[in-house]
Write a protein that holds these residues in place. Structure first.
Motif, PDB file in Angstrom:
ATOM      1  N   UNK A 136       0.802  -1.218   0.000  1.00  0.00           N
ATOM      2  CA  UNK A 136       0.000   0.000   0.000  1.00  0.00           C
ATOM      3  C   UNK A 136       0.841   1.276   0.000  1.00  0.00           C
ATOM      4  N   UNK A 137       2.055   1.167  -0.514  1.00  0.00           N
ATOM      5  CA  UNK A 137       2.842   2.377  -0.715  1.00  0.00           C
ATOM      6  C   UNK A 137       3.825   2.704   0.391  1.00  0.00           C
ATOM      7  N   UNK A 138       4.649   3.709   0.096  1.00  0.00           N
ATOM      8  CA  UNK A 138       5.776   4.047   0.979  1.00  0.00           C
ATOM      9  C   UNK A 138       5.345   4.604   2.324  1.00  0.00           C
ATOM     10  N   UNK A 139       4.271   5.391   2.331  1.00  0.00           N
ATOM     11  CA  UNK A 139       3.823   5.986   3.596  1.00  0.00           C
ATOM     12  C   UNK A 139       3.383   4.896   4.574  1.00  0.00           C
ATOM     13  N   UNK A 140       2.666   3.955   4.028  1.00  0.00           N
ATOM     14  CA  UNK A 140       2.197   2.826   4.837  1.00  0.00           C
ATOM     15  C   UNK A 140       3.401   2.022   5.361  1.00  0.00           C
ATOM     16  N   UNK A 141       4.399   1.854   4.502  1.00  0.00           N
ATOM     17  CA  UNK A 141       5.602   1.114   4.897  1.00  0.00           C
ATOM     18  C   UNK A 141       6.277   1.785   6.098  1.00  0.00           C
ATOM     19  N   UNK A 142       6.375   3.109   6.039  1.00  0.00           N
ATOM     20  CA  UNK A 142       6.988   3.859   7.145  1.00  0.00           C
ATOM     21  C   UNK A 142       6.148   3.693   8.412  1.00  0.00           C
ATOM     22  N   UNK A 143       4.841   3.740   8.237  1.00  0.00           N
ATOM     23  CA  UNK A 143       3.936   3.592   9.384  1.00  0.00           C
ATOM     24  C   UNK A 143       4.130   2.233  10.067  1.00  0.00           C
ATOM     25  N   UNK A 144       4.311   1.186   9.261  1.00  0.00           N
ATOM     26  CA  UNK A 144       4.496  -0.156   9.816  1.00  0.00           C
ATOM     27  C   UNK A 144       5.808  -0.227  10.603  1.00  0.00           C
TER      28      UNK A 144
END
Ligand code: MG
Length: 265
Positions: A136-144
């Motif tokens: 679901x994209x880079x922002x989601x990756x950072x959130x995880x």
């Protein structure tokens, strides 16, 4: 007078916290065996179950690996595949997923439950925490990444945890958040020198990558990077990597690798 009293009270407040964090000195097992998704195979446990983690600890592996994903409602859970019981984890709530138990009857573990189980009566097995890439994209990756790191910190699990990921942006985020935490990159597309330049001090590549780039083993050692390889189940390949002096070898056959490691000593 008042100043001393305030200082004294502050010291009293800080001391129990220090005592708590110093309580369990880690002495990781003196072998290089990382159980891939826990020690699941020999006993028929489900991969990534708490049973497989506890078995890796019981065997005395120096590490037990597991996969972390985030649900649609931002729960961190332990599962390898994108799907769990045909439901896409990133688009499904935790409540909907956890209706389905694991094959041994265990509840689908959350990261919190997994870390707590992994710290219980364990002073020798590292918790090798793989953060799976997000679809679901880079922002989601950072959130995880941020959520996983925050949870590790809040449970005081830092001294147990080694972070691994296939997603280089996740690695860079980890480096930003916890620069001194042990971490290893998984994808196999960066040389040891590139990793070192980015401050990523470990690599955990598929064993075939080191067949293609045998020089990376020496290069990694010269640069002081931690060397790991996945997923090594073949006896001859284990011998070869033991001979090369890998710091860690990740395997579905931890019992066999432990036997080999002990024989060499
Ligand atoms: Mg994994």
């Amino acid at each position: 007078m008042k100043q001393w009293m305030v200082l004294g009270m502050a010291a009293l407040m800080v001391m129990p916290v220090m005592a708590q964090t110093k309580k369990k000195p880690m002495k990781f097992a003196n072998n290089n065996v990382v159980a891939h998704r826990g020690a699941f195979k020999a006993n028929g446990f489900p991969e990534n179950s708490i049973a497989s983690l506890q078995e890796a600890i019981r065997l005395g592996c120096t590490g037990s690996e597991f996969d972390v994903r985030m649900t649609a409602d931002d729960s961190l859970i332990i599962n390898h595949d994108e799907h769990y019981n045909k439901l896409l984890i990133e688009e499904t709530t935790y409540a909907a997923l956890q209706q389905f138990p694991l094959s041994n009857g265990e509840k689908l573990p959350t990261l919190r439950e997994y870390l707590l189980a992994g710290m219980k009566a364990n002073t020798h097995t590292r918790l090798v925490l793989e953060i799976k890439p997000s679809g679901m994209g880079k922002e989601r990756a950072v959130k995880i990444v941020d959520a996983a790191v925050a949870l590790v910190k809040s449970l005081q699990a830092e001294q147990y945890v080694v972070y691994i990921s296939f997603d280089y942006n996740m690695m860079l985020r980890l480096k930003q958040l916890v620069p001194y935490a042990p971490m290893q990159y998984l994808e196999g597309d960066k040389s040891p020198a590139q990793l070192k330049a980015d401050g990523i001090m470990g690599l955990d590549y598929h064993f075939s990558v080191f067949e293609k780039h045998p020089d990376w083993v020496t290069e990694a050692k010269q640069l002081g990077l931690v060397l790991n390889a996945w997923t090594v189940n073949d006896a001859a390949k284990m011998d070869e990597l033991l001979q090369l002096g890998f710091d860690f070898i990740t395997t579905n056959e931890p019992e066999l690798l432990l036997t080999k490691f002990k024989k060499r000593k």
